[in-house]
Scaffold this motif. Sequence first.
Motif, PDB file in Angstrom:
ATOM      1  N   TYR A  51      14.073  20.410  -0.253  1.00  0.00           N
ATOM      2  CA  TYR A  51      13.823  20.396  -1.696  1.00  0.00           C
ATOM      3  C   TYR A  51      14.475  19.167  -2.328  1.00  0.00           C
ATOM      4  O   TYR A  51      13.860  18.461  -3.131  1.00  0.00           O
ATOM      5  N   TYR A  54      12.516  16.115  -1.411  1.00  0.00           N
ATOM      6  CA  TYR A  54      11.262  16.046  -2.161  1.00  0.00           C
ATOM      7  C   TYR A  54      11.507  15.525  -3.577  1.00  0.00           C
ATOM      8  O   TYR A  54      10.788  14.635  -4.047  1.00  0.00           O
ATOM      9  N   VAL A  55      12.515  16.062  -4.248  1.00  0.00           N
ATOM     10  CA  VAL A  55      12.818  15.621  -5.618  1.00  0.00           C
ATOM     11  C   VAL A  55      13.188  14.146  -5.616  1.00  0.00           C
ATOM     12  O   VAL A  55      12.711  13.369  -6.452  1.00  0.00           O
ATOM     13  N   TYR A  56      14.014  13.727  -4.661  1.00  0.00           N
ATOM     14  CA  TYR A  56      14.456  12.331  -4.588  1.00  0.00           C
ATOM     15  C   TYR A  56      13.269  11.385  -4.424  1.00  0.00           C
ATOM     16  O   TYR A  56      13.115  10.433  -5.199  1.00  0.00           O
ATOM     17  N   ASP A  58      10.034  12.017  -4.864  1.00  0.00           N
ATOM     18  CA  ASP A  58       9.072  12.150  -5.957  1.00  0.00           C
ATOM     19  C   ASP A  58       9.534  11.362  -7.178  1.00  0.00           C
ATOM     20  O   ASP A  58       8.751  10.624  -7.782  1.00  0.00           O
ATOM     21  N   ARG A  59      10.807  11.488  -7.536  1.00  0.00           N
ATOM     22  CA  ARG A  59      11.328  10.730  -8.684  1.00  0.00           C
ATOM     23  C   ARG A  59      11.293   9.234  -8.418  1.00  0.00           C
ATOM     24  O   ARG A  59      11.026   8.434  -9.310  1.00  0.00           O
ATOM     25  N   ARG A  72      15.397  17.504 -16.115  1.00  0.00           N
ATOM     26  CA  ARG A  72      16.198  17.552 -14.900  1.00  0.00           C
ATOM     27  C   ARG A  72      15.578  18.543 -13.927  1.00  0.00           C
ATOM     28  O   ARG A  72      15.081  19.588 -14.320  1.00  0.00           O
ATOM     29  N   ALA A  73      15.620  18.219 -12.659  1.00  0.00           N
ATOM     30  CA  ALA A  73      15.128  19.133 -11.632  1.00  0.00           C
ATOM     31  C   ALA A  73      16.132  20.276 -11.488  1.00  0.00           C
ATOM     32  O   ALA A  73      17.344  20.036 -11.425  1.00  0.00           O
ATOM     33  N   VAL A  76      19.610  20.745  -8.828  1.00  0.00           N
ATOM     34  CA  VAL A  76      20.012  19.440  -8.297  1.00  0.00           C
ATOM     35  C   VAL A  76      21.159  18.924  -9.161  1.00  0.00           C
ATOM     36  O   VAL A  76      21.020  18.783 -10.372  1.00  0.00           O
ATOM     37  N   GLN A  82      18.458  12.918  -9.110  1.00  0.00           N
ATOM     38  CA  GLN A  82      17.733  13.101 -10.372  1.00  0.00           C
ATOM     39  C   GLN A  82      17.004  11.820 -10.782  1.00  0.00           C
ATOM     40  O   GLN A  82      15.917  11.870 -11.347  1.00  0.00           O
TER      41      GLN A  82
END
Length: 96
Positions: A51, A54-56, A58-59, A72-73, A76, A82
């Motif tokens: 997860y 993915y956030v890293y 994607d951002r 903010r996700a 995280v 972020q």
Amino acid sequence: MGAASAILLVLVTIFLPPLGVYAIAGCGADLLVNICLTLLGYFPGHLHAFYLEYVYYDRREQTRLGRFSNTRAPGVYSERIQSGGNGYGTIVQPTV
């Protein structure tokens, strides 16, 4: 180079989830949470690590395309994740 590093990071995370989290978040709350989840069970540690990755990524991609997320996700704690690895530098808005 971005795809190769992402694949290498996924391979590292498969074998040792906290090491993958450390590679993108550094030493902080996200790493501590992932270590605890990995000690509770191998599967929760993987979910959390993937997860965060993915956030890293994607951002990072959204920033490259000129789209900036103000939200903010959830779950995280690392500012590095972020922001997708982009620090506090000046960001010039793309011209249309």
